[in-house]
Scaffold this active site. Structure first.
Site, PDB file in Angstrom:
ATOM      1  N   ASN A   9       0.820  -1.215   0.000  1.00 55.61           N
ATOM      2  CA  ASN A   9       0.000   0.000   0.000  1.00 55.61           C
ATOM      3  C   ASN A   9       0.854   1.265   0.000  1.00 55.61           C
ATOM      4  O   ASN A   9       0.377   2.348  -0.347  1.00 55.61           O
ATOM      5  CB  ASN A   9      -0.877   0.045   1.242  1.00 55.61           C
ATOM      6  N   THR A  55      -1.653  -9.859   5.286  1.00 54.07           N
ATOM      7  CA  THR A  55      -2.644  -8.907   4.761  1.00 54.07           C
ATOM      8  C   THR A  55      -2.023  -7.933   3.748  1.00 54.07           C
ATOM      9  O   THR A  55      -2.588  -6.880   3.481  1.00 54.07           O
ATOM     10  CB  THR A  55      -3.322  -8.121   5.907  1.00 54.07           C
ATOM     11  N   ASN A  76      -3.493  -7.233  -3.519  1.00 58.59           N
ATOM     12  CA  ASN A  76      -2.382  -7.964  -2.891  1.00 58.59           C
ATOM     13  C   ASN A  76      -1.816  -9.031  -3.814  1.00 58.59           C
ATOM     14  O   ASN A  76      -0.602  -9.231  -3.882  1.00 58.59           O
ATOM     15  CB  ASN A  76      -2.835  -8.627  -1.578  1.00 58.59           C
ATOM     16  N   HIS A 124     -11.057  -4.999   4.573  1.00 61.72           N
ATOM     17  CA  HIS A 124     -10.506  -6.250   4.028  1.00 61.72           C
ATOM     18  C   HIS A 124      -9.669  -7.011   5.062  1.00 61.72           C
ATOM     19  O   HIS A 124      -9.868  -8.200   5.304  1.00 61.72           O
ATOM     20  CB  HIS A 124      -9.607  -5.939   2.825  1.00 61.72           C
TER      21      HIS A 124
END
Ligand code: BDR
Ligand code: CA
Length: 315
Positions: free
Chosen positions: A40, A129, A171, A243
């Protein structure tokens, strides 16, 4: 029941930060360490954000180790600049968190995970994650770790259209090569994709109510409001998707998700379908994952709001 020890491999990232807070707030899990990966935001930002969130929550005792700053690829250039529009320049825009006085440990993320898991064989669940670069490297560099994990939980993938491209979830798209390696490693991870995480939302009213929480309220509100504005721009909806904390919530309460074993493939090419996840059409294809096909969205929302409130009240 004893808490499940976990390591969180993440790229904070606003929803990753909320997942960190949910882990800290939940007696069902014991957060042993956080490891970071580019995704991110840059690796440097993601790592600083992890340190800052822990310090803000009063948990500088939890070690943070930095992992990979580029994808296994190809191509290796995780375009974290593309995610600026989602999570902002810092990766946690909207929240002004104090800079942590703590520092990362002097160990690569994958070595920390391996050492920790091998010290407690069969006990530790790894929750990923972010892009799967660190996890792929872990399995390659430390082949003895896979059989020693209790479980692997992944936020990633979609069978219902992507959020990074028409086909691919972010991802998996970021490091599709790593994702293919991890999914094919025989671990049968729990994979929590957009099919369910898109339904794991907080409303605008929820986000505003969070501002009233002591100490943590303004920061949680600020980052979620920034994320909500981005959701409004993309979908025109006044709801913000959670998420990463949904993936984590499976460790807290496995009844929140409905899982189905299936053979999940990943397009690891560098073509237009890069990062697409699909169900193998080979009749004899071996099961590779436990795929989340449904969720209890209302119960998840209640859990998240209740735990954030409890964490803030305890500060
Ligand atoms: C995933 O991508 C990132 O933007 C989020 O942090 C989440 O892990 C959702 O596709
Ligand atoms: Ca993430």
């Amino acid at each position: 029941m004893a808490a499940t020890p976990i390591i969180l491999d993440c790229d904070p990232g606003i929803d990753d930060a909320i997942a960190i807070l949910l882990a800290l707030a939940s007696p069902e899990v014991e957060l042993l360490a956080i490891t970071t990966v580019v995704g991110n935001t840059s690796l440097a930002n993601a790592t600083q954000n992890a340190l800052n969130v822990l310090a803000w929550a009063g948990r500088e005792d939890i070690p943070v180790a930095a992992g990979e700053s580029v994808a296994i690829g190809p191509p290796n250039d995780i375009p974290w600049n593309d995610a600026i529009g989602v999570h902002g320049e810092t990766g946690l825009d909207g929240a002004e968190l104090p800079r942590a006085a703590s520092a990362i440990v002097d160990e690569h993320a994958v070595d920390l995970i391996a050492r920790t898991v091998l010290a407690r064989p069969g006990e530790i669940t790894l929750v990923a994650t972010g892009p799967l670069t660190n996890v792929a490297l872990l399995l390659e560099r430390h082949p003895d770790v896979a059989p020693a994990l209790r479980d692997l939980v992944i936020m990633g993938g979609s069978l219902a259209g992507g959020n990074m491209s028409e086909y691919a979830e972010f991802n998996i798209w970021c490091d599709a090569t790593a994702a293919a390696q991890v999914l094919d490693a025989g671990l049968e991870p729990v994979v929590v994709g957009l099919d369910v995480t898109r339904q794991a939302t907080l409303s605008e009213a929820d986000v505003h109510a969070l501002e009233e929480l002591p100490v943590l309220g303004p920061g949680i509100h600020g980052m979620l409001l920034f994320y909500l504005q981005k959701h409004r721009e993309w979908h025109g909806k006044n709801a913000v998707q959670q998420h990463d904390s949904l993936a984590l919530s499976w460790v807290i309460d496995p009844t929140l998700l409905v899982l189905r074993p299936l053979a999940l493939g990943v397009d690891a090419s560098d073509g237009p379908a890069r990062g697409e996840t699909y169900v193998s059409d080979q009749p004899a294809a071996a099961v590779t994952v436990r795929w989340a096909i449904d969720l209890h969205a209302a119960r998840f929302r209640e859990l998240l709001l209740e735990r954030l409130a409890a964490l803030a009240a305890a500060r």
